[in-house]
Design an enzyme around this catalytic site. Structure first.
Site, PDB file in Angstrom:
ATOM      1  N   HIS A  44       1.064  -1.331   0.134  1.00 56.13           N
ATOM      2  CA  HIS A  44       0.546  -0.027   0.000  1.00 56.13           C
ATOM      3  C   HIS A  44       0.681   1.551   0.438  1.00 56.13           C
ATOM      4  O   HIS A  44       1.272   1.759   1.196  1.00 56.13           O
ATOM      5  CB  HIS A  44      -0.830   0.096   0.944  1.00 56.13           C
ATOM      6  CG  HIS A  44      -2.119  -1.183   1.317  1.00 56.13           C
ATOM      7  ND1 HIS A  44      -1.441  -2.302   1.884  1.00 56.13           N
ATOM      8  CD2 HIS A  44      -3.055  -1.405   1.506  1.00 56.13           C
ATOM      9  CE1 HIS A  44      -2.084  -3.107   1.480  1.00 56.13           C
ATOM     10  NE2 HIS A  44      -2.949  -2.371   1.334  1.00 56.13           N
ATOM     11  N   GLY A 133      -3.418  -3.657  11.472  1.00 58.63           N
ATOM     12  CA  GLY A 133      -3.771  -4.169  10.143  1.00 58.63           C
ATOM     13  C   GLY A 133      -5.096  -4.338   9.841  1.00 58.63           C
ATOM     14  O   GLY A 133      -6.108  -4.012   8.890  1.00 58.63           O
ATOM     15  N   LEU A 135      -8.473  -3.091  11.061  1.00 58.32           N
ATOM     16  CA  LEU A 135      -8.697  -1.432  10.758  1.00 58.32           C
ATOM     17  C   LEU A 135      -9.089  -1.389  12.528  1.00 58.32           C
ATOM     18  O   LEU A 135     -10.326  -2.032  12.603  1.00 58.32           O
ATOM     19  CB  LEU A 135      -9.200  -0.933   9.858  1.00 58.32           C
ATOM     20  CG  LEU A 135      -8.169  -1.220   8.160  1.00 58.32           C
ATOM     21  CD1 LEU A 135      -9.302  -0.249   7.305  1.00 58.32           C
ATOM     22  CD2 LEU A 135      -7.531  -0.135   8.982  1.00 58.32           C
ATOM     23  N   ASN A 201      -7.614  12.004   3.817  1.00 55.06           N
ATOM     24  CA  ASN A 201      -7.540  11.526   2.739  1.00 55.06           C
ATOM     25  C   ASN A 201      -8.820  11.609   1.924  1.00 55.06           C
ATOM     26  O   ASN A 201      -8.649  11.860   0.915  1.00 55.06           O
ATOM     27  CB  ASN A 201      -6.367  11.013   1.956  1.00 55.06           C
ATOM     28  CG  ASN A 201      -6.598   9.396   2.486  1.00 55.06           C
ATOM     29  OD1 ASN A 201      -7.969   9.359   2.456  1.00 55.06           O
ATOM     30  ND2 ASN A 201      -5.936   8.606   2.942  1.00 55.06           N
ATOM     31  N   ILE A 203     -10.245   8.921   1.201  1.00 57.10           N
ATOM     32  CA  ILE A 203     -10.422   7.623   0.189  1.00 57.10           C
ATOM     33  C   ILE A 203     -10.227   6.424   1.284  1.00 57.10           C
ATOM     34  O   ILE A 203      -9.357   6.645   1.853  1.00 57.10           O
ATOM     35  CB  ILE A 203      -8.745   8.139  -0.866  1.00 57.10           C
ATOM     36  CG1 ILE A 203      -8.911   9.134  -2.034  1.00 57.10           C
ATOM     37  CG2 ILE A 203      -8.059   7.097  -1.844  1.00 57.10           C
ATOM     38  CD1 ILE A 203     -10.058   8.873  -2.903  1.00 57.10           C
ATOM     39  N   HIS A 275      -4.066   3.326  -3.216  1.00 58.58           N
ATOM     40  CA  HIS A 275      -4.210   3.052  -1.852  1.00 58.58           C
ATOM     41  C   HIS A 275      -3.180   1.582  -1.650  1.00 58.58           C
ATOM     42  O   HIS A 275      -2.543   1.794  -0.826  1.00 58.58           O
ATOM     43  CB  HIS A 275      -5.667   2.476  -1.596  1.00 58.58           C
ATOM     44  CG  HIS A 275      -6.097   1.454  -0.327  1.00 58.58           C
ATOM     45  ND1 HIS A 275      -5.898   2.160   0.476  1.00 58.58           N
ATOM     46  CD2 HIS A 275      -6.509   0.584  -0.335  1.00 58.58           C
ATOM     47  CE1 HIS A 275      -6.016   1.207   1.600  1.00 58.58           C
ATOM     48  NE2 HIS A 275      -6.134   0.081   0.734  1.00 58.58           N
ATOM     49  N   ARG A 370     -16.944 -18.267  38.839  1.00 63.01           N
ATOM     50  CA  ARG A 370     -17.124 -17.204  38.492  1.00 63.01           C
ATOM     51  C   ARG A 370     -16.696 -16.369  39.883  1.00 63.01           C
ATOM     52  O   ARG A 370     -16.270 -15.917  40.386  1.00 63.01           O
ATOM     53  CB  ARG A 370     -17.912 -16.465  38.231  1.00 63.01           C
ATOM     54  CG  ARG A 370     -19.215 -16.534  38.569  1.00 63.01           C
ATOM     55  CD  ARG A 370     -20.703 -16.044  37.804  1.00 63.01           C
ATOM     56  NE  ARG A 370     -21.687 -16.206  38.547  1.00 63.01           N
ATOM     57  CZ  ARG A 370     -22.710 -15.170  39.127  1.00 63.01           C
ATOM     58  NH1 ARG A 370     -22.450 -14.574  38.880  1.00 63.01           N
ATOM     59  NH2 ARG A 370     -23.965 -15.710  39.540  1.00 63.01           N
ATOM     60  N   GLU A 424     -17.196  -3.932  25.060  1.00 60.93           N
ATOM     61  CA  GLU A 424     -16.344  -5.556  25.058  1.00 60.93           C
ATOM     62  C   GLU A 424     -15.179  -5.052  24.023  1.00 60.93           C
ATOM     63  O   GLU A 424     -14.224  -5.585  24.116  1.00 60.93           O
ATOM     64  CB  GLU A 424     -17.420  -7.009  25.046  1.00 60.93           C
ATOM     65  CG  GLU A 424     -18.412  -6.960  25.683  1.00 60.93           C
ATOM     66  CD  GLU A 424     -19.513  -6.040  25.315  1.00 60.93           C
ATOM     67  OE1 GLU A 424     -19.974  -5.084  24.085  1.00 60.93           O
ATOM     68  OE2 GLU A 424     -20.369  -5.948  25.919  1.00 60.93           O
ATOM     69  N   HIS A 486     -27.501 -15.350  25.224  1.00 61.66           N
ATOM     70  CA  HIS A 486     -27.307 -15.638  26.225  1.00 61.66           C
ATOM     71  C   HIS A 486     -26.192 -16.941  26.364  1.00 61.66           C
ATOM     72  O   HIS A 486     -24.838 -16.730  27.454  1.00 61.66           O
ATOM     73  CB  HIS A 486     -28.028 -14.923  27.321  1.00 61.66           C
ATOM     74  CG  HIS A 486     -27.806 -13.818  27.762  1.00 61.66           C
ATOM     75  ND1 HIS A 486     -28.630 -12.760  26.574  1.00 61.66           N
ATOM     76  CD2 HIS A 486     -27.269 -12.368  28.000  1.00 61.66           C
ATOM     77  CE1 HIS A 486     -29.005 -11.397  27.180  1.00 61.66           C
ATOM     78  NE2 HIS A 486     -28.228 -11.412  28.136  1.00 61.66           N
TER      79      HIS A 486
HETATM   80  C1  LIG Z   1     -11.608  -5.091  10.218  1.00 65.43           C
HETATM   81  C2  LIG Z   1     -10.666  -4.686   9.015  1.00 65.43           C
HETATM   82  N1  LIG Z   1     -11.770  -4.587   7.959  1.00 65.43           N
HETATM   83  C3  LIG Z   1     -10.941  -4.352   5.868  1.00 65.43           C
HETATM   84  C4  LIG Z   1      -9.844  -3.999   6.134  1.00 65.43           C
HETATM   85  C5  LIG Z   1      -9.199  -4.155   4.306  1.00 65.43           C
HETATM   86  N2  LIG Z   1      -8.766  -2.353   4.428  1.00 65.43           N
HETATM   87  C6  LIG Z   1      -7.744  -2.212   4.434  1.00 65.43           C
HETATM   88  S1  LIG Z   1      -7.201  -0.554   4.390  1.00 65.43           S
HETATM   89  C7  LIG Z   1      -8.722  -0.413   3.499  1.00 65.43           C
HETATM   90  C8  LIG Z   1      -9.180   0.742   3.563  1.00 65.43           C
HETATM   91  C9  LIG Z   1      -8.966   1.856   4.522  1.00 65.43           C
HETATM   92  O1  LIG Z   1      -9.561   2.984   4.049  1.00 65.43           O
HETATM   93  P1  LIG Z   1      -8.176   4.130   4.545  1.00 65.43           P
HETATM   94  O2  LIG Z   1      -7.792   4.393   6.119  1.00 65.43           O
HETATM   95  O3  LIG Z   1      -8.540   5.573   4.566  1.00 65.43           O
HETATM   96  O4  LIG Z   1      -6.352   3.862   3.666  1.00 65.43           O
HETATM   97  P2  LIG Z   1      -5.933   5.029   2.640  1.00 65.43           P
HETATM   98  O5  LIG Z   1      -7.174   4.352   1.605  1.00 65.43           O
HETATM   99  O6  LIG Z   1      -6.126   5.914   2.644  1.00 65.43           O
HETATM  100  O7  LIG Z   1      -4.666   4.362   2.569  1.00 65.43           O
HETATM  101  C10 LIG Z   1      -9.552  -1.717   4.117  1.00 65.43           C
HETATM  102  C11 LIG Z   1     -11.353  -1.567   3.456  1.00 65.43           C
HETATM  103  C12 LIG Z   1      -8.953  -4.252   6.566  1.00 65.43           C
HETATM  104  N3  LIG Z   1      -7.254  -4.139   6.520  1.00 65.43           N
HETATM  105  N4  LIG Z   1      -9.430  -4.354   8.674  1.00 65.43           N
END
Ligand SMILES: Cc1ncc(C[n+]2csc(CCOP(=O)(O)OP(=O)(O)O)c2C)c(N)n1
Length: 673
Positions: A44, A133, A135, A201, A203, A275, A370, A424, A486
């Protein structure tokens, strides 16, 4: 301040740099990122190229670090939450002189056994504070790190602990649900040392973020109690001023950095094409031309190398001053700090646990596990001040708050108990952050069924090899009336499927002490303690060896040659013991094996496993999904398990309905003969 931010018009591609030196330093990051992705034909480039300017300001003017002492406990923590931009971090670590990140490692970006994994992995190289990674996780880890900093500063004083936690997060991190939990918790606790640079950005992968979101992020953060600012992320002065302001704020800070993804790339900048793929030879050449970059891939001009090297030595004086303060400390405080940072358990913990176990074995109380766990915490929290607990709003149900524990508040970080609220996921990720920060052993509770709400973070505890202890109560239909929403069914199996995670399901008070002891001792493995709501008899009356340490053991051997072996965990062990009696009355010699931890059992040698499992037919009993038990019962065995979801009723009625009675177990065992 509430400002709505849009980014339809990225700043013009290459404005004259305000600070040519900083721009050249940032260009080094850009080119390394672009070239490494090109070499790997994978990765990336866009995010590192876009955030290079802001990161250069942060690292060259603010970040407190010392590549010669990467584990310096009072370093600032830097978290690249947008982990796909891993080359940003690798380039920074390389340029500032971290020994692990050689030029060769950059060349081997994303290759087998390199330190430069696709996404940053904690443990691969010094300077990678956490694995990112997925996100949003890094952002929530950072909340835990910032919290750890406050807790340790309160405990050991500012002379030893006085640092910031910086995050670079992307649009993706902020779109993830975990971000809401995390920023809400950080704002509530007023973690003013936490500073997030948002790569605004506009994007993401599918295109412009406007396709999917129209949040006013600054308003959202402000509503959660954050200080918010918005700047041009390519303007070093603006970024610097914003960071300086954020450092002065008592609130956690968001700095929205308006940037152009893939900054410098002639046609792909500002587009989703930058990207997540190699830019291609023509675009790379065009970028070089626009940046005025003449060096071939992985070679850097001397002046830039020198500038960055100077950044890398900026922290040396602070680091050695810290070391001097540390050395001058009162020896008892010094060794206590070192013990906690090194993750070594208190010397008297073992005897504390042994005493409680002996008491349980002697008194044979009827307790829910518990409750036994709560008594373990009552006993150990006074001798283990680095143990920091909490619950996601189920404190009374999870029995997670020990008598001696004080609650952590935004005004007082002297406590060791955190009300995480109904968050959680952020709780689990913040615990990862605390464990990764060091100096703290975190545990936190919710219902076992809601491990689903923590799962991405539990998986990362395991991947990062962190000592995080999940106290997950209400572990089966035995919780009763709350019903199938539950009642965990598939959870044990799915957690057991996670590598490097230990799932403990103790059968009584004695095993609960043993399992806690094992979880505390596991320095590089997280643990889930699956605990009952309902009372259980004490089955173990011996208090010597930690028998749970082997994962499974013969609790009651058969009188005479084994005809059948009953394997069970947790609340079903007592059931198996009762069934054994019924079988004995019918002339059938049965053994009962308690299996509190499959993973530990798998670590024992084959001969031990064979001696426990025996040659007779086996019946496994667990009030959960049968999935996975085949490996222990074999072709000729059987599993008495939940056929599907549970139901809403008193526990006794449910155990009856689903066949978890001594008689049903005995019958199933007989049928195997
Ligand atoms: C939980 C999760 N869902 C999906 C992805 C796949 N993924 C990696 S980067 C991305 C887009 C992220 O966009 P942004 O944060 O704006 O990054 P940029 O395009 O600016 O590099 C996705 C969907 C991931 N890494 N983690």
């Amino acid at each position: 301040m509430s400002v709505s931010v849009t980014n339809d018009q990225p700043p013009s591609p290459l404005p004259a740099p305000r600070d040519p030196q900083l721009r050249r330093m940032a260009d080094a990051i850009r080119v390394l990122a672009m070239d490494a992705v090109e070499a790997a034909q994978s990765g990336h480039p866009g995010m590192p190229m876009g955030m290079a300017d802001a990161a250069t300001v942060l690292w060259s003017r603010f970040l407190k670090f010392d590549p010669a002492h990467p584990d310096w406990p009072d370093r600032d923590r830097f978290v690249l939450s947008a982990g796909h931009g891993s080359m940003l971090l690798y380039a920074l670590l390389h340029l500032t002189g971290y020994a692990d990140l050689t030029r060769g490692e950059l060349r081997r970006f994303r290759q087998l056994d390199s330190r430069t994994a696709g996404h940053p992995e904690r443990g691969h190289a010094a300077g990678i504070e956490t694995t990112t990674g997925p996100l949003g996780q890094g952002l929530a880890n950072a909340v835990g790190m910032a919290l750890a900093e406050r807790l340790l500063a309160r405990r050991f004083g500012n002379a030893l602990v006085d640092h910031h936690t910086y995050v670079i997060a992307g649009d993706g991190c902020l779109m993830e649900g975990i971000s809401q939990e995390a920023i809400s918790l950080a704002g509530h606790l007023r973690l003013g040392r936490l500073i997030v640079l948002w790569d605004n950005n506009a994007i993401s992968i599918d295109g412009g973020t406007a396709l999917a979101t129209s949040d006013d992020q600054l308003a959202r953060f402000a509503a959660s109690g954050w200080d918010t600012q918005s700047v041009d992320g390519h303007d070093p002065d603006a970024v610097g001023t914003a960071i300086a302001h954020a450092r002065g704020s008592e609130r956690p800070s968001l700095i929205a950095c308006r940037t152009t993804i893939g900054f410098g790339a002639p046609t792909k900048a500002g587009t989703a094409a930058a990207h997540g793929a190699a830019l291609g030879a023509a675009e790379v050449a065009g970028t070089r031309a626009r940046l005025g970059w003449r060096e071939p891939p992985f070679e850097l001009p001397e002046d830039i190398v020198t500038w960055w090297a100077a950044v890398g030595t900026r922290g040396a004086a602070a680091s050695s001053a810290w070391r001097a303060r540390f050395d001058a400390l009162d020896p008892a405080l010094r060794s206590e700090f070192a013990r906690c940072i090194d993750g070594i358990l208190p010397a008297n913990l073992g005897e504390t646990l042994a005493a409680l176990k002996a008491k349980f074995a002697a008194d044979a109380p009827k307790l829910a596990t518990r409750q036994s766990s709560g008594l373990v915490l009552d006993a150990i929290t006074p001798v283990m001040p680095e143990l920091v607990g909490g619950s996601a709003d189920l404190t009374g149900s999870n029995n997670t708050k020990a008598k001696s524990q004080k609650v952590v508040t935004r005004d007082d970080f002297a406590g060791t108990y955190i009300h995480y609220g109904v968050r959680e996921h952020a709780m689990a990720a913040a615990m990862n952050g605390m464990a990764a920060h060091g100096g703290i052993v975190p545990y936190g509770g919710t219902f076992l069924v809601f491990t689903d709400y923590c799962r991405p973070a539990i998986r990362l505890s395991a991947l990062m090899r962190l000592r995080v202890i999940y106290v997950m109560t209400h572990d089966s239909i035995g919780l009763g009336e709350d019903g199938p929403t539950h009642q965990p069914v598939e959870h044990l199996a799915s957690l057991r499927a996670i590598p490097n995670l230990r799932v403990f399901r103790p059968a009584d008070a004695v095993e609960t002490v043993e399992c806690w002891a094992l979880a505390l001792a596991a320095r590089s493995t997280p643990s889930v303690l699956a605990l009952t709501r309902q009372g259980l008899p004490t089955l173990r009356r011996d208090a010597g060896e930690n028998r749970s340490a082997k994962g499974a053991y013969v609790l009651e051997e058969s009188a005479g040659e084994r005809r059948v072996t009953l394997l069970a965990t947790g609340s079903e062990v007592a059931l198996a013991v009762a069934a054994r009696k019924l079988l004995a009355a019918r002339g059938i010699a049965a053994a009962v094996v308690s299996m509190p931890c499959w993973e530990l059992f798998e670590e024992t040698d084959a001969r031990y496993r064979q001696s426990v499992l025996g040659a007779a037919p086996r019946l496994a009993v667990e009030a959960a999904s049968a999935f996975g038990w085949e490996r222990y019962v074999g072709e000729d065995g059987r599993v008495l398990a939940m056929p599907g979801f549970g139901a809403s009723a008193p526990a006794e009625a449910l155990f009856e309905r689903f066949g978890f009675t001594p008689e049903a177990v005995a019958k199933a065992a007989e049928a195997l003969l």
